[in-house]
Scaffold this motif. Structure first.
Motif, PDB file in Angstrom:
ATOM      1  N   ALA A   1      73.703  51.024  64.856  1.00 51.32           N
ATOM      2  CA  ALA A   1      74.205  51.550  66.129  1.00 51.32           C
ATOM      3  C   ALA A   1      75.448  52.415  65.955  1.00 51.32           C
ATOM      4  O   ALA A   1      75.607  53.438  66.622  1.00 51.32           O
TER       5      ALA A   1
ATOM      6  N   VAL B   1      68.168  51.823  76.729  1.00 51.96           N
ATOM      7  CA  VAL B   1      68.682  50.768  75.846  1.00 51.96           C
ATOM      8  C   VAL B   1      67.530  49.914  75.322  1.00 51.96           C
ATOM      9  O   VAL B   1      67.483  49.561  74.134  1.00 51.96           O
ATOM     10  N   LEU B   2      66.591  49.572  76.197  1.00 52.69           N
ATOM     11  CA  LEU B   2      65.440  48.776  75.769  1.00 52.69           C
ATOM     12  C   LEU B   2      64.615  49.511  74.716  1.00 52.69           C
ATOM     13  O   LEU B   2      64.158  48.908  73.734  1.00 52.69           O
TER      14      LEU B   2
ATOM     15  N   PHE C   1      73.840  54.990  68.407  1.00 51.74           N
ATOM     16  CA  PHE C   1      73.505  54.412  69.705  1.00 51.74           C
ATOM     17  C   PHE C   1      74.027  55.282  70.850  1.00 51.74           C
ATOM     18  O   PHE C   1      73.291  55.587  71.796  1.00 51.74           O
TER      19      PHE C   1
ATOM     20  N   LEU D   1      71.073  46.219  64.560  1.00 48.82           N
ATOM     21  CA  LEU D   1      71.952  46.904  65.509  1.00 48.82           C
ATOM     22  C   LEU D   1      73.348  47.076  64.921  1.00 48.82           C
ATOM     23  O   LEU D   1      73.960  48.147  65.043  1.00 48.82           O
TER      24      LEU D   1
ATOM     25  N   VAL E   1      65.995  51.421  66.879  1.00 47.56           N
ATOM     26  CA  VAL E   1      66.836  50.860  65.824  1.00 47.56           C
ATOM     27  C   VAL E   1      65.993  50.433  64.628  1.00 47.56           C
ATOM     28  O   VAL E   1      66.436  50.534  63.469  1.00 47.56           O
ATOM     29  N   HIS E   2      64.764  49.996  64.855  1.00 46.56           N
ATOM     30  CA  HIS E   2      63.897  49.577  63.755  1.00 46.56           C
ATOM     31  C   HIS E   2      63.340  50.784  63.001  1.00 46.56           C
ATOM     32  O   HIS E   2      63.259  50.769  61.767  1.00 46.56           O
TER      33      HIS E   2
ATOM     34  N   THR F   1      66.887  41.987  64.800  1.00 44.28           N
ATOM     35  CA  THR F   1      67.480  43.026  65.646  1.00 44.28           C
ATOM     36  C   THR F   1      69.005  43.000  65.655  1.00 44.28           C
ATOM     37  O   THR F   1      69.641  44.059  65.517  1.00 44.28           O
ATOM     38  N   PRO F   2      69.670  41.838  65.818  1.00 42.10           N
ATOM     39  CA  PRO F   2      71.145  41.864  65.829  1.00 42.10           C
ATOM     40  C   PRO F   2      71.743  42.468  64.562  1.00 42.10           C
ATOM     41  O   PRO F   2      72.678  43.279  64.637  1.00 42.10           O
TER      42      PRO F   2
ATOM     43  N   TYR G   1      65.729  51.701  72.639  1.00 44.48           N
ATOM     44  CA  TYR G   1      66.496  51.692  71.389  1.00 44.48           C
ATOM     45  C   TYR G   1      66.384  50.338  70.687  1.00 44.48           C
ATOM     46  O   TYR G   1      66.188  50.270  69.465  1.00 44.48           O
ATOM     47  N   VAL G   2      66.507  49.254  71.456  1.00 47.79           N
ATOM     48  CA  VAL G   2      66.496  47.915  70.864  1.00 47.79           C
ATOM     49  C   VAL G   2      65.117  47.553  70.318  1.00 47.79           C
ATOM     50  O   VAL G   2      65.000  46.964  69.231  1.00 47.79           O
ATOM     51  N   PHE G   3      64.056  47.919  71.041  1.00 53.09           N
ATOM     52  CA  PHE G   3      62.718  47.484  70.646  1.00 53.09           C
ATOM     53  C   PHE G   3      61.978  48.491  69.767  1.00 53.09           C
ATOM     54  O   PHE G   3      60.954  48.153  69.183  1.00 53.09           O
TER      55      PHE G   3
END
Length: 587
Positions: free
Chosen positions: A29, A544-545, A130, A25, A552-553, A21-22, A547-549
């Motif tokens: 993002a 945001v959650l 993002f 992102l 973005v993938h 993930t980092p 997008y992160v989970f």
């Protein structure tokens, strides 16, 4: 390179993707697209195209229909009764000026990039994926909440029109918490009916909107004329109960006027829906500026006249917060109580047009967000027969109906106001950034530094206004903050040259107008109550959650398939070839 969907093909691959993930992102993002990409390969992901059938008068009709129902017939009574009294007229004027400045920013983007994504697309080509996703998520939720609020307002006015109290229409469920315990079946049916109409055809939706809006204008003129005829000027300064309620045109002071402006700002969300129709406009260069700005100006005048009419009819402490206009006439003697039933019918027409336009807008936002692959691409599909985003329309229609079923009006209005102001604030920043930064050839830091510094100064001014005790020190601090902001703006204007000039239509007096819009949006944000910020923070954190989970993938997988570019906001260089192709498309 990973193939599309590889991050979600199994639990093992998904957990492996989460460990990356980092890096993902960092890669996705800040990735940006270009105007040409948004109007060509991104738009092509919907399959069929939307038909270009709308003209400037359609857009003006959509703007009037979308704004008037939501504003006057839902929020005016609450703003006048609780925040500003007869000065609600000034609240509408302030909110209208703020909306017009924001409308200029939207218009520059919509003319340059006539796609259905509105603010989502505008931020995607400036600040990256993002920022666009967070803004788009807030926009969609704004529309859902706004439409749910308006649908519940429809129930109140329909009850007034036929003489049945709203309590008879709603079912109280004692086991649910206050604010969520009144079940409204009528609101659900209205939302589902409008959903069916917008799925059928945009052109037919425009024709229906024009008819309903014309009828609605007749009722608006009826309200204005009767209000000024039957009302009493003393109601502008004298409450019915002066012992328990302050007197004067602005009984709660200047702060009350701005608190009221923040609440009634919900009424201007309609012009944003007009910008989402850009992909279906025949001549964007001519039609969009007239449609967007013209509708805001016309509606602002109507709002102020109607608010003045209501204030002349009744003292502000007797105004009904749920259905102010109909209730105002029902209190009149001399055989004028029938007028409340007529107004109930007119308000019902207005609320239907507001729902129609707003639900058209929310579906197009979701459609374009789906094109970017940060939500499932299923939402992006355009039906080949109707040329409308049927999937997005149906999904959001059902979601809106569920919210309208049980959520109280006051809970909805505060959340919508803060989300709308945030989105308009972001678009104003984006139009300055796009004018002064040519990504890849211009150093973005002077512009970013100005935007951050100006926003911080505006926040400081707002905090002093809201929390400093009255007196000379407060006045000195406010003047000092204002002078710092003006000096900062003038230095930026003189020292940083514009990197690009709009080819067809641009915001005049750059950067003064969008900067003023930034300040006004921040100032109005400061007028909202604490619980509104808690709800807004909760939903933004939820976005945001997501997008992160997920997003973005999915976006990373789409890039692996070649469906998305990886141009970063810091390194992207728009080629001359792309620019020439972009211009040919816009012409």
């Amino acid at each position: 390179m990973e193939s599309r969907g590889s991050s979600f093909s199994s639990c093992r691959t998904y957990f492996r993707a989460l460990t990356q993930t980092p890096a993902r992102l960092a890669r996705r993002a800040g990735s940006v697209s270009t105007s040409y990409e948004e109007m060509s390969q991104v738009r092509a992901r919907s399959g069929s195209n939307m038909i270009k059938s709308l003209r400037w008068f359609d857009l003006v009709g959509f703007g009037i229909g979308g704004m008037v129902g939501a504003g006057v017939f839902v929020t005016t009574g609450r703003a006048s009764r609780l925040y500003c009294g007869p000065a609600v007229v000034l609240s509408y004027a302030i909110a209208g000026v703020c909306a017009l400045l924001s409308a200029f920013c939207y218009t520059e983007f919509a003319v340059d990039m006539p796609v259905a994504g509105g603010a989502f697309s505008y931020l995607r080509v400036t600040f990256g994926e993002f920022a666009a996703f967070i803004t788009g998520a807030n926009l969609v939720m704004d529309y859902v909440m706004s439409n749910a609020a308006v649908a519940r307002g429809f129930t109140a006015y329909l009850g007034t029109a036929i003489g049945v109290p709203v309590t008879k229409w709603r079912i109280v469920v004692a086991c649910l918490p206050d604010g969520f315990n009144e079940i409204d079946i009528v609101a659900v049916l209205v939302v589902l009916m409008v959903t069916f109409v917008i799925c059928y055809s945009t052109r037919e939706s425009s024709m229906l909107n024009m008819v309903l809006t014309a009828l609605h204008i007749v009722f608006i003129l009826f309200v204005i004329v009767l209000g000024f005829w039957k009302g009493d000027w003393k109601n502008f300064t004298e409450p019915a109960d002066p012992i328990h309620h302050p007197s004067g045109f602005s009984p709660y002071g200047v702060s009350g006027v701005f608190n009221g402006a923040a609440m009634v700002y919900l009424s201007y969300i309609g012009y944003d829906a007009v910008s989402t129709m850009a992909e279906e406009v025949r001549n964007p260069v001519k039609d969009i500026p007239i449609g967007v700005s013209g509708s805001v100006i016309i509606v602002t005048v109507l709002y102020c006249l109607m608010a003045a009419s209501m204030s002349k009819l009744l003292p502000y402490d007797l105004i009904d917060a749920e259905a102010p206009f109909a209730a105002a006439f029902s209190r009149q003697s001399d055989g004028w109580k029938w007028a409340s039933n007529v107004i109930g019918v007119g308000a019902s027409f207005g609320i239907l047009t507001s729902l129609l336009v707003s639900m058209l807008g929310q579906a197009r936002y979701m459609c374009v967000i789906g094109r970017s692959n940060v939500v499932p691409a299923w939402f992006a599909k355009i039906h080949p027969k109707t040329s409308t985003p049927v999937n997005a329309s149906a999904f959001l229609g059902i979601f809106t109906a569920l919210i309208a079923l049980f959520t109280d009006l006051n809970v909805l209005l505060n959340l919508v106001s803060i989300g709308t102001l945030f989105v308009f604030y972001m678009v104003a920043n984006a139009v300055i950034y796009r004018r002064y930064v040519a990504v890849g050839t211009t150093n973005p830091w002077p512009t970013l530094s100005f935007l951050c510094s100006f926003s911080l100064t505006s926040i400081l001014f707002t905090l002093i206004w809201q929390f400093a005790p009255p007196g000379k020190p407060k006045a000195i601090m406010l003047v000092f903050s204002a002078l710092v902001a003006i000096a900062m703006l003038q230095i930026f204007h003189c020292m940083v040259p514009q990197a690009r000039k709009p080819e067809f239509w641009g915001v005049p007096f750059m950067p003064w107008i969008p900067s003023t819009s930034i300040f006004l949006n921040i100032f109005l944000l400061g007028s909202l109550d604490g619980p509104s910020y808690v709800r807004f923070a909760f939903f933004s954190a939820l976005a945001v959650l997501v997008y992160v989970f997920y997003s973005v993938h999915a976006s990373f997988d789409a890039e692996g398939d070649g469906a998305l570019s990886v141009k970063n906001v810091e390194i992207h260089l728009e080629t001359t070839e792309d620019k020439s192709q972009d211009n040919s498309v816009k012409v």
